[in-house]
Write an enzyme that holds these catalytic residues in place. Structure first.
Site, PDB file in Angstrom:
ATOM      1  N   ASN A  75       7.398   0.711   2.811  1.00 14.98           N
ATOM      2  CA  ASN A  75       6.302   0.144   1.856  1.00 14.98           C
ATOM      3  C   ASN A  75       7.071  -0.146   0.358  1.00 14.98           C
ATOM      4  O   ASN A  75       7.314   0.766  -0.274  1.00 14.98           O
ATOM      5  CB  ASN A  75       5.137   1.233   1.669  1.00 14.98           C
ATOM      6  CG  ASN A  75       4.342   0.489   0.541  1.00 14.98           C
ATOM      7  OD1 ASN A  75       4.204  -0.557   0.087  1.00 14.98           O
ATOM      8  ND2 ASN A  75       3.226   1.471   0.052  1.00 14.98           N
ATOM      9  N   TRP A  76       7.430  -1.233   0.316  1.00 13.78           N
ATOM     10  CA  TRP A  76       8.187  -1.929  -0.929  1.00 13.78           C
ATOM     11  C   TRP A  76       7.280  -1.835  -2.287  1.00 13.78           C
ATOM     12  O   TRP A  76       7.766  -1.758  -3.431  1.00 13.78           O
ATOM     13  CB  TRP A  76       8.543  -3.070  -0.912  1.00 13.78           C
ATOM     14  CG  TRP A  76       9.789  -3.470   0.149  1.00 13.78           C
ATOM     15  CD1 TRP A  76      10.211  -2.484   0.942  1.00 13.78           C
ATOM     16  CD2 TRP A  76      10.538  -4.305   0.466  1.00 13.78           C
ATOM     17  NE1 TRP A  76      11.382  -2.856   1.810  1.00 13.78           N
ATOM     18  CE2 TRP A  76      11.403  -4.289   1.188  1.00 13.78           C
ATOM     19  CE3 TRP A  76      10.636  -5.675  -0.260  1.00 13.78           C
ATOM     20  CZ2 TRP A  76      12.359  -4.974   1.756  1.00 13.78           C
ATOM     21  CZ3 TRP A  76      11.572  -6.806  -0.054  1.00 13.78           C
ATOM     22  CH2 TRP A  76      12.605  -6.536   1.091  1.00 13.78           C
ATOM     23  N   LYS A  77       6.006  -1.604  -2.100  1.00 11.89           N
ATOM     24  CA  LYS A  77       4.969  -1.692  -3.349  1.00 11.89           C
ATOM     25  C   LYS A  77       5.447  -2.699  -3.946  1.00 11.89           C
ATOM     26  O   LYS A  77       5.687  -4.004  -3.514  1.00 11.89           O
ATOM     27  CB  LYS A  77       5.153  -0.224  -3.795  1.00 11.89           C
ATOM     28  CG  LYS A  77       4.805   0.898  -3.061  1.00 11.89           C
ATOM     29  CD  LYS A  77       4.630   2.299  -3.761  1.00 11.89           C
ATOM     30  CE  LYS A  77       4.445   3.197  -2.633  1.00 11.89           C
ATOM     31  NZ  LYS A  77       4.236   4.601  -3.388  1.00 11.89           N
ATOM     32  N   HIS A 109      -3.989   2.269   1.056  1.00  6.07           N
ATOM     33  CA  HIS A 109      -3.266   3.089   0.448  1.00  6.07           C
ATOM     34  C   HIS A 109      -3.968   3.730  -0.934  1.00  6.07           C
ATOM     35  O   HIS A 109      -4.793   3.057  -1.568  1.00  6.07           O
ATOM     36  CB  HIS A 109      -1.867   2.182  -0.014  1.00  6.07           C
ATOM     37  CG  HIS A 109      -0.966   3.094  -0.383  1.00  6.07           C
ATOM     38  ND1 HIS A 109      -0.699   3.597  -1.614  1.00  6.07           N
ATOM     39  CD2 HIS A 109       0.370   3.342   0.175  1.00  6.07           C
ATOM     40  CE1 HIS A 109       0.252   4.123  -1.795  1.00  6.07           C
ATOM     41  NE2 HIS A 109       1.151   4.313  -0.686  1.00  6.07           N
ATOM     42  N   GLU A 145      -2.957   4.193  -3.609  1.00  8.26           N
ATOM     43  CA  GLU A 145      -2.840   3.258  -4.892  1.00  8.26           C
ATOM     44  C   GLU A 145      -3.847   2.131  -4.816  1.00  8.26           C
ATOM     45  O   GLU A 145      -4.257   1.711  -6.099  1.00  8.26           O
ATOM     46  CB  GLU A 145      -1.231   2.539  -5.217  1.00  8.26           C
ATOM     47  CG  GLU A 145      -0.443   3.942  -5.222  1.00  8.26           C
ATOM     48  CD  GLU A 145       1.057   3.577  -4.960  1.00  8.26           C
ATOM     49  OE1 GLU A 145       1.425   2.657  -4.580  1.00  8.26           O
ATOM     50  OE2 GLU A 145       1.845   4.585  -4.921  1.00  8.26           O
ATOM     51  N   GLU A 163      -0.807  10.345   3.697  1.00  9.48           N
ATOM     52  CA  GLU A 163      -0.086  10.479   2.254  1.00  9.48           C
ATOM     53  C   GLU A 163      -0.707  11.315   1.345  1.00  9.48           C
ATOM     54  O   GLU A 163      -1.625  10.851   0.526  1.00  9.48           O
ATOM     55  CB  GLU A 163       0.199   9.134   1.825  1.00  9.48           C
ATOM     56  CG  GLU A 163       0.975   8.056   3.109  1.00  9.48           C
ATOM     57  CD  GLU A 163       1.567   7.153   2.115  1.00  9.48           C
ATOM     58  OE1 GLU A 163       2.772   6.861   2.293  1.00  9.48           O
ATOM     59  OE2 GLU A 163       0.873   6.377   1.415  1.00  9.48           O
ATOM     60  N   GLY A 203       6.071   9.414  -4.593  1.00 11.18           N
ATOM     61  CA  GLY A 203       6.621   9.006  -5.849  1.00 11.18           C
ATOM     62  C   GLY A 203       6.972  10.159  -6.789  1.00 11.18           C
ATOM     63  O   GLY A 203       7.567   9.875  -7.916  1.00 11.18           O
ATOM     64  N   SER A 220       7.442  10.729  -0.590  1.00  9.81           N
ATOM     65  CA  SER A 220       8.992  11.287  -0.974  1.00  9.81           C
ATOM     66  C   SER A 220       9.802  11.569   0.221  1.00  9.81           C
ATOM     67  O   SER A 220      10.609  12.555   0.314  1.00  9.81           O
ATOM     68  CB  SER A 220       8.908  12.547  -1.911  1.00  9.81           C
ATOM     69  OG  SER A 220       8.240  12.134  -3.075  1.00  9.81           O
ATOM     70  N   GLY A 247       8.143   4.807   0.274  1.00  8.45           N
ATOM     71  CA  GLY A 247       8.274   4.094  -0.551  1.00  8.45           C
ATOM     72  C   GLY A 247       9.705   3.835  -1.296  1.00  8.45           C
ATOM     73  O   GLY A 247      10.342   3.280  -0.569  1.00  8.45           O
ATOM     74  N   GLY A 248       9.967   4.640  -2.182  1.00 12.55           N
ATOM     75  CA  GLY A 248      11.262   4.804  -3.176  1.00 12.55           C
ATOM     76  C   GLY A 248      12.544   4.362  -2.180  1.00 12.55           C
ATOM     77  O   GLY A 248      13.133   3.539  -2.432  1.00 12.55           O
TER      78      GLY A 248
HETATM   79  P1  13P Z   1       7.172   7.408  -1.895  1.00 14.54           P
HETATM   80  O1  13P Z   1       8.152   7.447  -0.584  1.00 14.54           O
HETATM   81  O2  13P Z   1       7.877   6.551  -3.121  1.00 14.54           O
HETATM   82  O3  13P Z   1       6.734   8.759  -2.510  1.00 14.54           O
HETATM   83  O4  13P Z   1       5.914   6.506  -1.721  1.00 14.54           O
HETATM   84  C1  13P Z   1       5.237   6.957  -0.556  1.00 14.54           C
HETATM   85  C2  13P Z   1       4.314   5.860  -0.225  1.00 14.54           C
HETATM   86  O5  13P Z   1       3.101   5.776  -0.964  1.00 14.54           O
HETATM   87  C3  13P Z   1       4.477   4.919   0.855  1.00 14.54           C
HETATM   88  O6  13P Z   1       3.353   4.472   1.115  1.00 14.54           O
END
Ligand code: 13P
Length: 250
Positions: free
Chosen positions: A9-11, A94, A96, A166, A172, A212, A233-234
């Site tokens: 997920n590149w956000k 999500h 967010e 999640e 993050g 993470s 994500g990251g």
């Molecule tokens: P991180 O891997 O950066 O913690 O993000 C997780 C996430 O929200 C994937 O959708």
């Protein structure tokens, strides 16, 4: 029986020129074909993903969409747009989107129904906040989200979806849920699906952990019985790390 599925997920990261570079770098990697790999990119990068990943086994999708097909919904993208570029997935609900943009379960449910109606695989996210975890309310929270988000979703459809657990406190932050805690919640979600539908259906639904996840912890998480994949994500923003996550079995 359930194919492992690792999705990045590149956000809100990667401009189109940066996306082009990363997509091409990912495309060059040798990826384990026994693992489903995908990327969910910003809306502006979707066409690039469609073009660059064409002919590969790497799937792609959006990070959100509105439930209507078209119309006066400024700033939104529609399931028809995702269909047109042959997207496979759409991330829905999500944390967010829920927390920063105020999306509620009622809206997310409409999106889930719309995704299914347009042959897109929803990656439905759920998870508790730190406050809820400290009050031991994680099961209650996830139950209320999943129950509401899957309202009116039929059994034959639900088995095709992906649910991503999640915990918000692990996103993050570098704080991963322990593999045992992640497994306990993924098992809880599978039992919940069995209660809402049947045990057979619950056995088919793929459940990811997200928060993470990185090359250093993916093996331990993926070894758990009820964790079928990761939403990352990251660590998905670097081709080497993404490849290492997909190739965690090698
Ligand atoms: P991180 O891997 O950066 O913690 O993000 C997780 C996430 O929200 C994937 O959708």
């Amino acid at each position: 029986m359930r194919k492992p599925v690792i999705v990045g997920n590149w956000k809100m990261n990667k401009t189109p020129s940066q996306a082009k570079e990363l997509l091409n770098a990912i495309k060059e990697k040798e990826l384990d074909s026994e693992v489903e790999a995908g990327v969910c990119v910003p809306a502006i990068d979707l066409t690039l993903a469609s073009e660059i990943l064409e002919g590969t086994n790497i799937k792609f999708g959006g990070q959100n969409m509105y439930f209507e097909e078209e119309g006066a919904f400024t700033g939104e993208i529609s399931p028809l747009m995702l269909n047109d570029i042959k997207a496979n997935y759409v991330i829905l609900g999500h944390s967010e989107r829920r927390d920063i943009f105020g999306e509620c379960d009622k809206l997310i449910n409409k999106k889930v129904l719309s995704a299914f109606a347009h042959d897109l695989t929803p990656i439905l996210c759920c998870g508790e906040s730190l406050e809820e975890r400290e009050a031991n309310k994680q099961e209650e929270k996830v139950k209320s989200q999943i129950t509401a988000d899957l309202k009116d979703v039929s059994e034959d459809l639900v088995e095709k979806m992906i649910i991503a657990y999640e915990p918000i406190w692990a996103i993050g932050t570098g704080k991963t849920a322990s593999a045992d805690d992640a497994e306990a919640m993924c098992a809880y979600i599978r039992n919940l699906v069995a209660d809402l539908y049947t045990k057979e259906t619950a056995e088919k639904v793929r459940i990811q952990y997200g928060g993470s996840v990185k090359p250093a912890n993916v093996k331990e998480l993926m070894a758990k019985e009820n964790i079928d994949g990761a939403l990352v994500g990251g660590a998905s923003l670097k081709a080497d790390d993404f490849a290492a996550l997909v190739n965690h079995r090698k």
